[in-house]
Structure formats: structure tokens, C-alpha cells
Design an enzyme around this catalytic site. Structure first.
Site, PDB file in Angstrom:
ATOM      1  N   LYS A   1       5.823 -11.965  54.373  1.00  0.00           N
ATOM      2  CA  LYS A   1       5.021 -12.642  55.389  1.00  0.00           C
ATOM      3  C   LYS A   1       3.735 -11.835  55.520  1.00  0.00           C
ATOM      4  CE  LYS A   1       4.574 -14.215  60.064  1.00  0.00           C
ATOM      5  NZ  LYS A   1       4.715 -13.778  61.456  1.00  0.00           N
TER       6      LYS A   1
ATOM      7  N   ASN B   1       9.588 -15.346  68.159  1.00  0.00           N
ATOM      8  CA  ASN B   1      10.027 -13.980  68.433  1.00  0.00           C
ATOM      9  C   ASN B   1       9.993 -13.682  69.930  1.00  0.00           C
ATOM     10  OD1 ASN B   1       9.170 -10.673  67.045  1.00  0.00           O
ATOM     11  ND2 ASN B   1      10.590 -11.229  68.643  1.00  0.00           N
TER      12      ASN B   1
END
Length: 256
Positions: free
Chosen positions: A97, A206
Site C-alpha cells: 500500500k 482503521n
């Protein structure tokens, strides 16, 4: 539900989970399990990825989850590339990522350095999932160099404001030739559902899990939101209208 396919690999879950900010490893694990995630992103700067006994990594079952190292904290392309190479050298799969965020206050991604790093990493055989501003032009450039997704932000990282970049994300989705993952700013299951209803392939969450009173329960709630949004998209949602339109015809039985 239909499968998410990234770089030829199938996933049943369309909900990716980040591992920062949790109050404990137990809370993180509860969120992962509640969400039934299959892709888990870990900041390379926060863990010793080369150490199998790293305290965080011992709580992530790498037979169950695809560990997606991220380059969070990288300030330019050189730093991001170096972090990606370290992860691969430590035995991680060549999935990364890509995050390049030189501004520590707003954490907005640098488009020029992100594209530069993506070009290098794709040539080196990485499956690159780049975190970007909701910029349709940049998204097209990244796809042209070979990234396996594009990951536009819904709102700045950690703000929980939802899909504030809706119009731009809609253009990215319309033009995409790879999965579009809405990343950052999603603070409620309804935000995730909204992104999926638009046609996003997946979302990454998250902060919403980490700050929840019950991260595991919040994981379940987001899972349901993602699934409902995807099902609504596949079902074909009606267009919004400016005028009211009767759901039942008012002809044939009413008279002046």
C-alpha cells in the site's frame, strides 16, 4: 456475494482493515475478526517486519490475512520505495500500500511523489495499491503505469467525516480499469455503505474501529454496511429526482 479480485487474487471480503491507533492488540484482533477482513494493512514504520516475534505481528495470523505493508510516513518517493523493498526482503508478498504524505498535519498524499514511486515499484514487480487524493486525472495515470487498485480518500485520514469527495470518486469509478478502494475518512457503517453504493470495489477502515467503544462490534457493523452497499449497487439503485413522483398511479379511480 461476488468476489473482489485484485491482481488476479480473489477475496470474499470487501472490507480492508488498518492496524493503527488501537488501545491494545486484543482490540485490534476483535476488529479484524468482527469485520471478517482478509486484507490487513500494517505501517512498516511501526513494526519490525523482519522479526517474526514482533509483538504486533504475532497477533496477525498471516495464514488467514494478506498482510499488506504500507509506506505510511514516507515523505517522498525514495523513502516509499526503500520501505517497500525492505518489506519484500523480509519475506512479505510483493503487495504494497503506497502512501507518500509529506505534510504531517493534514496527511494528504503527494501526487507527484506517489506517481513516481508507483512507476518504480510496478517495474520491480510489486502489486501497488496507491493512496491518493480523489483526483481522477492522477488515478488514470496510476492505472496506466500498472497499479492494481487506486485508493482515493473519502476525507482526510482519521477525520471520520465520510465520503466528502463523492463527486470526484464517482468520476474515478466511472473511468476505472482496476478496483477502486475508498480509503480514509470513513467513520460510520453508513459511510462505507455509501461508498459501496456508488460502485467502489472495497473500502479500507482503521480509525473508526480503533476509537470505538467496542471495536469488534464496530467491525461487524461495518461488515454489514459494506455488504448492504454492495448488494444495493448490484441490484441497481434508482436515480435521484428533483420532483416527487407517485409510487402508485392516480388515474382511473379518482374524479374531480
Amino acid at each position: 456475494m461476488d468476489k473482489l479480485v485484485i491482481a488476479g487474487r480473489e477475496f470474499s471480503s470487501r472490507l480492508m482493515v488498518g492496524t493503527g491507533k488501537f488501545s491494545s492488540h486484543a482490540a485490534m484482533v476483535a476488529a479484524l475478526e468482527g469485520a471478517e477482513a482478509e486484507i490487513v494493512t500494517v505501517a512498516l514504520r511501526r513494526v519490525d517486519i523482519d522479526n517474526p516475534d514482533d509483538d504486533m505481528l504475532t497477533h496477525i495470523d498471516r495464514n488467514k490475512y494478506l498482510l499488506l505493508p504500507n509506506t505510511s510516513g514516507a515523505r517522498d518517493a525514495d523513502e516509499a520505495v526503500r520501505l517497500a523493498r525492505l518489506a519484500r526482503a523480509a519475506g512479505c508478498e510483493p503487495w504494497i500500500k503506497l502512501e507518500v504524505t509529506p505534510d504531517p498535519y493534514y496527511l494528504l498524499p503527494d501526487p507527484i511523489e506517489t506517481l513516481k514511486a508507483a512507476e518504480i515499484l510496478v517495474k520491480e514487480g510489486f502489486n501497488v495499491l496507491p493512496y491518493i487524493n480523489a483526483d481522477p486525472v492522477l488515478a488514470k495515470h496510476l492505472q496506466e503505469v500498472g497499479t492494481v487498485t487506486v485508493m482515493p480518500l473519502g476525507a482526510p485520514i482519521g477525520t471520520n467525516k465520510g465520503v466528502r469527495t463523492r463527486e470526484q470518486i464517482a468520476i474515478i469509478i466511472e473511468q476505472a480499469i482496476v478496483p477502486v478502494v475508498v480509503d480514509a475518512g470513513l467513520g460510520a457503517p453508513s459511510h462505507a455503505a455509501e461508498a459501496m453504493e456508488m460502485g467502489a470495489a472495497a473500502v479500507l477502515v482503521n480509525t473508526a474501529f480503533a476509537v470505538a467503544r467496542d471495536p469488534g462490534a464496530m467491525g461487524v457493523a461495518f461488515k454489514k454496511g459494506v455488504e448492504a452497499g454492495r448488494e444495493a449497487f448490484l441490484a441497481g439503485m434508482g436515480e435521484q429526482r428533483d420532483r416527487a413522483e407517485a409510487s402508485s398511479p392516480l388515474t382511473g379511480f379518482l374524479h374531480d
